[in-house]
Design a protein around this motif. Sequence first.
Motif, mmCIF file in Angstrom:
data_model
loop_
_atom_site.group_PDB
_atom_site.id
_atom_site.type_symbol
_atom_site.label_atom_id
_atom_site.label_comp_id
_atom_site.label_asym_id
_atom_site.label_seq_id
_atom_site.Cartn_x
_atom_site.Cartn_y
_atom_site.Cartn_z
ATOM 1 N N SER A 210 0.858 -1.180 0.000
ATOM 2 C CA SER A 210 0.000 0.000 0.000
ATOM 3 C C SER A 210 0.894 1.230 0.000
ATOM 4 C CB SER A 210 -0.934 0.030 1.217
ATOM 5 O OG SER A 210 -0.199 0.188 2.411
ATOM 6 N N VAL A 211 0.341 2.327 -0.461
ATOM 7 C CA VAL A 211 1.100 3.577 -0.536
ATOM 8 C C VAL A 211 0.272 4.693 0.083
ATOM 9 C CG1 VAL A 211 2.078 5.331 -2.066
ATOM 10 C CG2 VAL A 211 2.420 2.920 -2.586
ATOM 11 N N ASP A 212 0.843 5.373 1.053
ATOM 12 C CA ASP A 212 0.246 6.594 1.591
ATOM 13 C C ASP A 212 0.793 7.771 0.801
ATOM 14 O OD1 ASP A 212 -0.977 5.017 3.441
ATOM 15 O OD2 ASP A 212 0.066 5.820 5.194
ATOM 16 N N ILE A 213 -0.083 8.527 0.185
ATOM 17 C CA ILE A 213 0.312 9.664 -0.645
ATOM 18 C C ILE A 213 -0.025 10.944 0.098
ATOM 19 C CG2 ILE A 213 0.027 10.808 -2.871
ATOM 20 C CD1 ILE A 213 -1.080 8.041 -3.885
ATOM 21 N N ALA A 214 0.993 11.659 0.528
ATOM 22 C CA ALA A 214 0.801 12.933 1.226
ATOM 23 C C ALA A 214 0.922 14.063 0.215
ATOM 24 C CB ALA A 214 1.834 13.100 2.340
ATOM 25 N N GLY A 215 -0.090 14.924 0.163
ATOM 26 C CA GLY A 215 -0.075 15.996 -0.815
ATOM 27 C C GLY A 215 -0.654 17.286 -0.280
ATOM 28 N N HIS A 216 -0.623 18.304 -1.122
ATOM 29 C CA HIS A 216 -1.112 19.639 -0.766
ATOM 30 C C HIS A 216 -1.967 20.152 -1.922
ATOM 31 C CE1 HIS A 216 -0.854 23.527 1.412
ATOM 32 N NE2 HIS A 216 -0.903 24.054 0.205
ATOM 33 N N VAL A 217 -3.184 20.575 -1.617
ATOM 34 C CA VAL A 217 -4.072 21.111 -2.646
ATOM 35 C C VAL A 217 -3.532 22.453 -3.120
ATOM 36 C CG1 VAL A 217 -6.414 21.863 -3.189
ATOM 37 C CG2 VAL A 217 -6.055 19.923 -1.651
ATOM 38 N N THR A 218 -3.319 22.570 -4.431
ATOM 39 C CA THR A 218 -2.701 23.783 -4.967
ATOM 40 C C THR A 218 -3.590 24.581 -5.908
ATOM 41 O OG1 THR A 218 -1.708 22.533 -6.791
ATOM 42 C CG2 THR A 218 -0.384 22.813 -4.784
ATOM 43 N N GLY A 219 -4.707 24.026 -6.347
ATOM 44 C CA GLY A 219 -5.548 24.791 -7.262
ATOM 45 C C GLY A 219 -6.703 23.975 -7.783
ATOM 46 N N THR A 220 -7.579 24.635 -8.535
ATOM 47 C CA THR A 220 -8.696 23.962 -9.192
ATOM 48 C C THR A 220 -8.790 24.447 -10.626
ATOM 49 O OG1 THR A 220 -10.322 25.645 -8.587
ATOM 50 C CG2 THR A 220 -10.006 23.806 -7.039
ATOM 51 N N ARG A 221 -9.476 23.677 -11.439
ATOM 52 C CA ARG A 221 -9.781 24.097 -12.809
ATOM 53 C C ARG A 221 -11.270 23.893 -13.011
ATOM 54 N NH1 ARG A 221 -6.178 21.478 -15.154
ATOM 55 N NH2 ARG A 221 -7.331 19.627 -15.782
ATOM 56 N N ALA A 222 -11.989 24.972 -13.179
ATOM 57 C CA ALA A 222 -13.445 24.908 -13.246
ATOM 58 C C ALA A 222 -13.950 24.224 -14.508
ATOM 59 C CB ALA A 222 -14.025 26.320 -13.155
ATOM 60 N N ALA A 223 -13.203 24.312 -15.613
ATOM 61 C CA ALA A 223 -13.681 23.790 -16.893
ATOM 62 C C ALA A 223 -13.986 22.301 -16.831
ATOM 63 C CB ALA A 223 -12.654 24.067 -17.982
ATOM 64 N N ASP A 224 -13.209 21.551 -16.047
ATOM 65 C CA ASP A 224 -13.452 20.112 -15.970
ATOM 66 C C ASP A 224 -13.430 19.584 -14.548
ATOM 67 O OD1 ASP A 224 -10.781 20.664 -15.823
ATOM 68 O OD2 ASP A 224 -10.253 19.620 -17.658
ATOM 69 N N LYS A 225 -13.735 20.459 -13.593
ATOM 70 C CA LYS A 225 -13.931 20.064 -12.189
ATOM 71 C C LYS A 225 -12.729 19.303 -11.636
ATOM 72 C CE LYS A 225 -19.002 19.823 -12.496
ATOM 73 N NZ LYS A 225 -19.159 20.097 -13.936
ATOM 74 N N VAL A 226 -11.571 19.898 -11.744
ATOM 75 C CA VAL A 226 -10.325 19.247 -11.347
ATOM 76 C C VAL A 226 -9.720 19.916 -10.120
ATOM 77 C CG1 VAL A 226 -7.936 18.787 -12.037
ATOM 78 C CG2 VAL A 226 -9.787 18.370 -13.640
ATOM 79 N N VAL A 227 -9.258 19.095 -9.189
ATOM 80 C CA VAL A 227 -8.483 19.557 -8.041
ATOM 81 C C VAL A 227 -7.033 19.132 -8.253
ATOM 82 C CG1 VAL A 227 -8.151 19.377 -5.547
ATOM 83 C CG2 VAL A 227 -10.463 19.336 -6.496
ATOM 84 N N ALA A 228 -6.108 20.070 -8.156
ATOM 85 C CA ALA A 228 -4.689 19.756 -8.324
ATOM 86 C C ALA A 228 -4.046 19.516 -6.964
ATOM 87 C CB ALA A 228 -3.970 20.894 -9.031
ATOM 88 N N ILE A 229 -3.245 18.449 -6.893
ATOM 89 C CA ILE A 229 -2.595 18.078 -5.642
ATOM 90 C C ILE A 229 -1.102 17.914 -5.882
ATOM 91 C CG2 ILE A 229 -2.414 16.300 -3.862
ATOM 92 C CD1 ILE A 229 -5.376 15.634 -4.407
ATOM 93 N N GLU A 230 -0.311 18.668 -5.144
ATOM 94 C CA GLU A 230 1.145 18.515 -5.207
ATOM 95 C C GLU A 230 1.561 17.384 -4.267
ATOM 96 O OE1 GLU A 230 5.255 20.925 -4.031
ATOM 97 O OE2 GLU A 230 3.290 21.821 -3.706
ATOM 98 N N VAL A 231 2.178 16.347 -4.827
ATOM 99 C CA VAL A 231 2.641 15.232 -4.002
ATOM 100 C C VAL A 231 3.892 15.675 -3.252
ATOM 101 C CG1 VAL A 231 3.448 12.845 -3.980
ATOM 102 C CG2 VAL A 231 1.703 13.560 -5.621
ATOM 103 N N GLN A 232 3.886 15.495 -1.948
ATOM 104 C CA GLN A 232 5.014 15.883 -1.116
ATOM 105 C C GLN A 232 5.879 14.700 -0.723
ATOM 106 O OE1 GLN A 232 2.543 17.951 1.768
ATOM 107 N NE2 GLN A 232 3.239 19.936 0.990
ATOM 108 N N ASP A 233 5.247 13.584 -0.371
ATOM 109 C CA ASP A 233 6.013 12.357 -0.133
ATOM 110 C C ASP A 233 5.080 11.163 -0.188
ATOM 111 O OD1 ASP A 233 5.041 11.636 2.645
ATOM 112 O OD2 ASP A 233 5.942 13.571 3.099
#
Length: 250
Positions: A210-233
Amino acid sequence: MIGTISGFRLVPSAAVRMLCAAAVSAPLLAARAEPTGTQQSTPGLADTPGTAPSIAAPDQALSVEAFKVRDGRALLDSAVLLKVYYYAYATGPVDYSAILTENTQDIVPPPPVRPTLAQKQTIDALIRLAKSHPDILIVADDVTLESYDKSAQSYTMNNRLFIGHVGYYFDNSPFHYVYPQSGSFHKLHCTDATALAAIDSAIDNYQPFSVDIAGHVTGTRAADKVVAIEVQDVVLKDGAGKTLLTQGQP
Protein backbone atom coordinates in the motif's frame (compact mmCIF):
# COMPACT_ATOMS: atom_id res chain seq x y z
CA MET A 1 -10.81 0.02 -8.45
CA ILE A 2 -8.37 2.46 -9.94
CA GLY A 3 -8.16 2.42 -13.74
CA THR A 4 -7.95 4.50 -16.87
CA ILE A 5 -10.61 4.94 -19.48
CA SER A 6 -7.96 4.07 -22.04
CA GLY A 7 -8.03 0.53 -20.67
CA PHE A 8 -4.93 0.37 -18.48
CA ARG A 9 -5.78 -1.39 -15.25
CA LEU A 10 -4.57 0.14 -12.03
CA VAL A 11 -5.19 -1.21 -8.57
CA PRO A 12 -8.22 -1.58 -6.33
CA SER A 13 -8.27 0.46 -3.16
CA ALA A 14 -9.64 -0.88 0.09
CA ALA A 15 -10.88 2.55 1.13
CA VAL A 16 -12.44 3.70 -2.11
CA ARG A 17 -12.86 2.77 -5.75
CA MET A 18 -10.89 5.17 -7.92
CA LEU A 19 -10.76 5.33 -11.69
CA CYS A 20 -8.36 7.29 -13.83
CA ALA A 21 -9.73 9.49 -16.60
CA ALA A 22 -8.10 11.02 -19.67
CA ALA A 23 -4.98 13.16 -19.44
CA VAL A 24 -5.50 16.89 -19.10
CA SER A 25 -3.05 19.64 -19.80
CA ALA A 26 -4.72 23.05 -19.46
CA PRO A 27 -3.09 25.36 -16.90
CA LEU A 28 -4.53 25.37 -13.39
CA LEU A 29 -6.24 28.41 -11.99
CA ALA A 30 -4.53 29.61 -8.85
CA ALA A 31 -6.63 29.93 -5.75
CA ARG A 32 -6.03 32.70 -3.25
CA ALA A 33 -2.96 32.50 -1.07
CA GLU A 34 -4.20 29.13 0.11
CA PRO A 35 -4.91 26.47 -2.50
CA THR A 36 -8.27 26.61 -4.33
CA GLY A 37 -8.91 20.39 -10.21
CA THR A 38 -10.18 14.94 -16.40
CA GLN A 39 -11.87 15.62 -19.06
CA GLN A 40 -15.62 15.84 -18.87
CA SER A 41 -17.33 17.23 -21.97
CA THR A 42 -20.86 16.42 -20.84
CA PRO A 43 -22.67 18.68 -18.37
CA GLY A 44 -22.46 17.93 -14.69
CA LEU A 45 -25.26 15.78 -13.36
CA ALA A 46 -26.83 18.69 -11.55
CA ASP A 47 -26.90 20.69 -14.79
CA THR A 48 -28.39 18.03 -17.04
CA PRO A 49 -31.32 19.61 -18.88
CA GLY A 50 -34.77 18.09 -18.89
CA THR A 51 -34.62 16.45 -15.48
CA ALA A 52 -36.67 17.35 -12.45
CA PRO A 53 -35.00 17.79 -9.09
CA SER A 54 -35.43 15.00 -6.56
CA ILE A 55 -35.45 15.02 -2.79
CA ALA A 56 -32.18 13.79 -1.36
CA ALA A 57 -32.17 10.46 0.41
CA PRO A 58 -30.10 10.30 3.63
CA ASP A 59 -26.45 10.12 2.61
CA GLN A 60 -24.33 8.24 5.16
CA ALA A 61 -21.17 9.73 3.63
CA LEU A 62 -22.46 13.27 4.10
CA SER A 63 -21.50 13.98 7.69
CA VAL A 64 -18.87 16.01 9.48
CA GLU A 65 -17.64 12.71 10.94
CA ALA A 66 -16.68 11.66 7.40
CA PHE A 67 -13.90 14.24 7.54
CA LYS A 68 -11.03 12.32 9.12
CA VAL A 69 -7.59 13.74 9.95
CA ARG A 70 -4.41 11.69 10.30
CA ASP A 71 -1.26 13.40 11.56
CA GLY A 72 -2.60 16.78 10.51
CA ARG A 73 -3.68 15.62 7.03
CA ALA A 74 -7.25 15.17 5.85
CA LEU A 75 -7.97 11.69 4.50
CA LEU A 76 -9.33 12.12 0.98
CA ASP A 77 -11.22 8.88 0.41
CA SER A 78 -14.62 9.52 -1.17
CA ALA A 79 -16.38 11.26 -4.04
CA VAL A 80 -18.25 13.47 -1.60
CA LEU A 81 -15.05 14.74 0.01
CA LEU A 82 -13.43 15.31 -3.39
CA LYS A 83 -16.39 17.48 -4.39
CA VAL A 84 -16.17 19.28 -1.05
CA TYR A 85 -12.50 20.02 -1.70
CA TYR A 86 -13.26 21.27 -5.17
CA TYR A 87 -15.79 23.81 -3.92
CA ALA A 88 -13.62 24.71 -0.94
CA TYR A 89 -10.87 25.99 -3.23
CA ALA A 90 -12.81 27.02 -6.34
CA THR A 91 -13.79 30.64 -6.84
CA GLY A 92 -17.39 30.03 -7.90
CA PRO A 93 -20.49 29.30 -5.81
CA VAL A 94 -21.08 25.94 -4.17
CA ASP A 95 -23.29 23.58 -6.18
CA TYR A 96 -24.92 21.63 -3.37
CA SER A 97 -26.91 19.53 -5.84
CA ALA A 98 -23.73 18.39 -7.63
CA ILE A 99 -22.27 17.24 -4.33
CA LEU A 100 -25.37 15.25 -3.44
CA THR A 101 -26.34 13.78 -6.81
CA GLU A 102 -25.39 10.13 -7.31
CA ASN A 103 -22.30 9.39 -9.40
CA THR A 104 -22.98 7.07 -12.31
CA GLN A 105 -21.89 6.14 -15.82
CA ASP A 106 -25.45 5.40 -16.87
CA ILE A 107 -26.52 6.82 -20.22
CA VAL A 108 -29.51 8.42 -18.53
CA PRO A 109 -28.17 10.27 -15.49
CA PRO A 110 -30.13 10.43 -12.24
CA PRO A 111 -32.16 13.57 -11.59
CA PRO A 112 -30.29 16.28 -9.70
CA VAL A 113 -30.87 16.26 -5.97
CA ARG A 114 -32.56 19.14 -4.20
CA PRO A 115 -30.58 19.64 -0.97
CA THR A 116 -32.28 20.09 2.36
CA LEU A 117 -31.30 22.89 4.72
CA ALA A 118 -29.59 20.37 7.02
CA GLN A 119 -27.56 18.98 4.12
CA LYS A 120 -26.48 22.48 3.07
CA GLN A 121 -25.33 23.16 6.61
CA THR A 122 -23.35 19.91 6.69
CA ILE A 123 -21.71 20.69 3.34
CA ASP A 124 -20.83 24.20 4.52
CA ALA A 125 -19.21 22.71 7.63
CA LEU A 126 -17.24 20.24 5.51
CA ILE A 127 -16.07 23.02 3.21
CA ARG A 128 -14.81 25.00 6.19
CA LEU A 129 -12.88 21.95 7.34
CA ALA A 130 -11.42 21.45 3.85
CA LYS A 131 -10.29 25.06 3.70
CA SER A 132 -8.46 24.63 6.99
CA HIS A 133 -6.82 21.37 5.84
CA PRO A 134 -5.11 21.87 2.44
CA ASP A 135 -2.71 19.05 3.34
CA ILE A 136 -4.33 15.75 2.41
CA LEU A 137 -3.64 12.01 2.51
CA ILE A 138 -4.69 9.49 -0.15
CA VAL A 139 -4.22 5.76 0.48
CA ALA A 140 -3.74 3.36 -2.46
CA ASP A 141 -3.88 -0.38 -1.81
CA ASP A 142 -2.83 -3.40 -3.87
CA VAL A 143 0.20 -1.61 -5.28
CA THR A 144 2.70 -3.86 -7.08
CA LEU A 145 6.38 -3.28 -7.81
CA GLU A 146 8.78 -4.55 -10.43
CA SER A 147 11.92 -6.34 -9.31
CA TYR A 148 14.70 -4.18 -7.91
CA ASP A 149 16.74 -2.29 -10.49
CA LYS A 150 20.28 -2.39 -9.14
CA SER A 151 21.62 0.16 -11.59
CA ALA A 152 18.94 2.71 -10.65
CA GLN A 153 18.76 1.51 -7.02
CA SER A 154 14.99 1.66 -7.20
CA TYR A 155 11.72 -0.19 -7.60
CA THR A 156 9.34 0.83 -10.38
CA MET A 157 5.60 0.85 -9.69
CA ASN A 158 3.52 -1.27 -12.01
CA ASN A 159 0.50 0.85 -11.12
CA ARG A 160 -0.17 4.12 -12.92
CA LEU A 161 -0.41 6.17 -9.75
CA PHE A 162 1.87 9.08 -10.57
CA ILE A 163 1.27 10.17 -14.12
CA GLY A 164 1.31 13.96 -14.48
CA HIS A 165 -1.98 15.56 -15.56
CA VAL A 166 -3.85 12.24 -15.56
CA GLY A 167 -7.04 12.60 -13.57
CA TYR A 168 -8.30 10.20 -10.92
CA TYR A 169 -11.80 10.00 -9.53
CA PHE A 170 -13.95 8.17 -7.00
CA ASP A 171 -17.00 6.10 -7.90
CA ASN A 172 -17.57 7.45 -11.42
CA SER A 173 -17.61 11.03 -10.20
CA PRO A 174 -17.29 13.86 -12.76
CA PHE A 175 -14.94 15.53 -10.27
CA HIS A 176 -11.28 14.58 -10.50
CA TYR A 177 -7.89 15.18 -8.94
CA VAL A 178 -4.51 15.31 -10.65
CA TYR A 179 -0.85 15.19 -9.66
CA PRO A 180 0.62 17.79 -12.06
CA GLN A 181 4.26 17.05 -11.18
CA SER A 182 4.62 13.59 -9.71
CA GLY A 183 6.95 11.69 -12.05
CA SER A 184 9.69 11.49 -9.43
CA PHE A 185 7.51 9.13 -7.39
CA HIS A 186 7.00 6.49 -10.08
CA LYS A 187 10.32 4.94 -9.05
CA LEU A 188 10.93 4.31 -5.35
CA HIS A 189 14.60 4.54 -4.44
CA CYS A 190 15.96 2.20 -1.81
CA THR A 191 19.43 1.30 -0.54
CA ASP A 192 18.60 0.09 2.96
CA ALA A 193 19.45 -3.62 3.29
CA THR A 194 16.59 -4.41 5.67
CA ALA A 195 14.00 -2.68 3.49
CA LEU A 196 15.40 -4.32 0.36
CA ALA A 197 15.07 -7.78 1.90
CA ALA A 198 11.49 -7.15 3.03
CA ILE A 199 10.38 -5.65 -0.30
CA ASP A 200 12.09 -8.37 -2.37
CA SER A 201 10.44 -11.07 -0.23
CA ALA A 202 7.01 -9.50 -0.73
CA ILE A 203 7.55 -9.26 -4.50
CA ASP A 204 8.73 -12.88 -4.70
CA ASN A 205 5.62 -13.99 -2.81
CA TYR A 206 3.23 -11.85 -4.86
CA GLN A 207 2.25 -9.81 -1.84
CA PRO A 208 0.79 -6.37 -2.62
CA PHE A 209 1.86 -3.14 -0.97
CA SER A 210 0.00 0.00 0.00
CA VAL A 211 1.10 3.58 -0.54
CA ASP A 212 0.25 6.59 1.59
CA ILE A 213 0.31 9.66 -0.64
CA ALA A 214 0.80 12.93 1.23
CA GLY A 215 -0.08 16.00 -0.81
CA HIS A 216 -1.11 19.64 -0.77
CA VAL A 217 -4.07 21.11 -2.65
CA THR A 218 -2.70 23.78 -4.97
CA GLY A 219 -5.55 24.79 -7.26
CA THR A 220 -8.70 23.96 -9.19
CA ARG A 221 -9.78 24.10 -12.81
CA ALA A 222 -13.45 24.91 -13.25
CA ALA A 223 -13.68 23.79 -16.89
CA ASP A 224 -13.45 20.11 -15.97
CA LYS A 225 -13.93 20.06 -12.19
CA VAL A 226 -10.33 19.25 -11.35
CA VAL A 227 -8.48 19.56 -8.04
CA ALA A 228 -4.69 19.76 -8.32
CA ILE A 229 -2.60 18.08 -5.64
CA GLU A 230 1.14 18.52 -5.21
CA VAL A 231 2.64 15.23 -4.00
CA GLN A 232 5.01 15.88 -1.12
CA ASP A 233 6.01 12.36 -0.13
CA VAL A 234 4.92 8.75 -0.42
CA VAL A 235 5.21 5.96 2.15
CA LEU A 236 5.42 2.36 0.97
CA LYS A 237 3.91 -0.15 3.41
CA ASP A 238 3.62 -3.91 3.51
CA GLY A 239 0.38 -5.85 3.84
CA ALA A 240 0.46 -5.50 7.61
CA GLY A 241 0.82 -1.72 7.42
CA LYS A 242 4.52 -1.63 8.33
CA THR A 243 6.48 1.22 6.74
CA LEU A 244 9.13 -0.05 4.32
CA LEU A 245 10.40 3.21 2.84
CA THR A 246 9.53 6.88 2.56
CA GLN A 247 10.31 9.04 -0.46
CA GLY A 248 9.96 12.81 -0.62
CA GLN A 249 10.35 15.38 -3.33
CA PRO A 250 13.94 15.37 -4.71
